[in-house]
Design an enzyme around this catalytic site. Sequence first.
Site, PDB file in Angstrom:
ATOM      1  N   SER A 103      -0.163   4.325   6.740  1.00 48.13           N
ATOM      2  CA  SER A 103      -0.890   3.748   7.869  1.00 48.13           C
ATOM      3  C   SER A 103       0.020   3.744   9.084  1.00 48.13           C
ATOM      4  CB  SER A 103      -1.311   2.309   7.545  1.00 48.13           C
ATOM      5  OG  SER A 103      -1.701   1.604   8.703  1.00 48.13           O
ATOM      6  N   TYR A 109       1.227  -5.823   4.191  1.00 44.80           N
ATOM      7  CA  TYR A 109       0.498  -4.549   4.250  1.00 44.80           C
ATOM      8  C   TYR A 109       1.342  -3.465   4.917  1.00 44.80           C
ATOM      9  CZ  TYR A 109      -3.380  -1.296   5.114  1.00 44.80           C
ATOM     10  OH  TYR A 109      -4.196  -0.190   5.150  1.00 44.80           O
TER      11      TYR A 109
END
Length: 265
Positions: A149, A162
Amino acid sequence: MATNPYGMTRFKQKVALVTGGASGIGRATALRLAAEGAHVIIADKNKQMGDQTIAQIEEAGGAASFLEVDLADDAAVKAASQVVAARFPALHILVNNAAVLRVGKIEDGEWLANWEIETRIGLRGWVLMTQMLLPLLKKEGGAIVNLSSEGGFLGRPRQVVYDAIKAAVVSVTKTMAYEFVDYGIRVNAVAPGWIVTEMHFGNAPDPAARKQELETTPIASCIMQRRARPEEVASVIAFLVSEDASYMTGTTLHVDGGRVGMSVH
């Protein structure tokens, strides 16, 4: 098979497994690989959405099957891998897409409650899944794509777990590339930016209206000044697992409209 809208059959007679394939980027990837000829195994917890994706694939003339698995449960991951091995003689494509996002500030200690579930699904679970499926991948060689990401490169408030996991995905991808090269297996990663998925509109009072708003409202956080559709990430994943990317391994491609490349964020 029905008419292929992409004009390619790069994955004919190939078997692909996509974790988190019932929705979002995973769903778009499953649809794309199936459209190009692969039998796609959709590995997910959500059977209802998984069955919907399979129905869409079959309606278009493709082939798919559902594999229920909870990546947070080691025993479930091992059992699911055994199911795949019992049904298919080889696996050619693995897309490690599944992850969960929980938010929490470091200062408040909120992140501690998120650590176990996020790391089990977003890191431990898919690495274990890859290990368990490696014998099938070794049979005929193939390609793996892991989903990182933009957060793994930029860092963002309240997303410490995350984003740390997504940074780790890049490192694990390189390690896998080194360890699997002698088996004829390439391993790459994709780092998406802001993609319009169910995560962003699924719980809105009017999901369809919220989805349209996200897709059409300009943003200033990337060079292209818009959010992406899941299909735009799926096309890059399809490239990486195809022979068109035969000399690529250990690489992370940014699919973020220029977000990471901006000098000012």
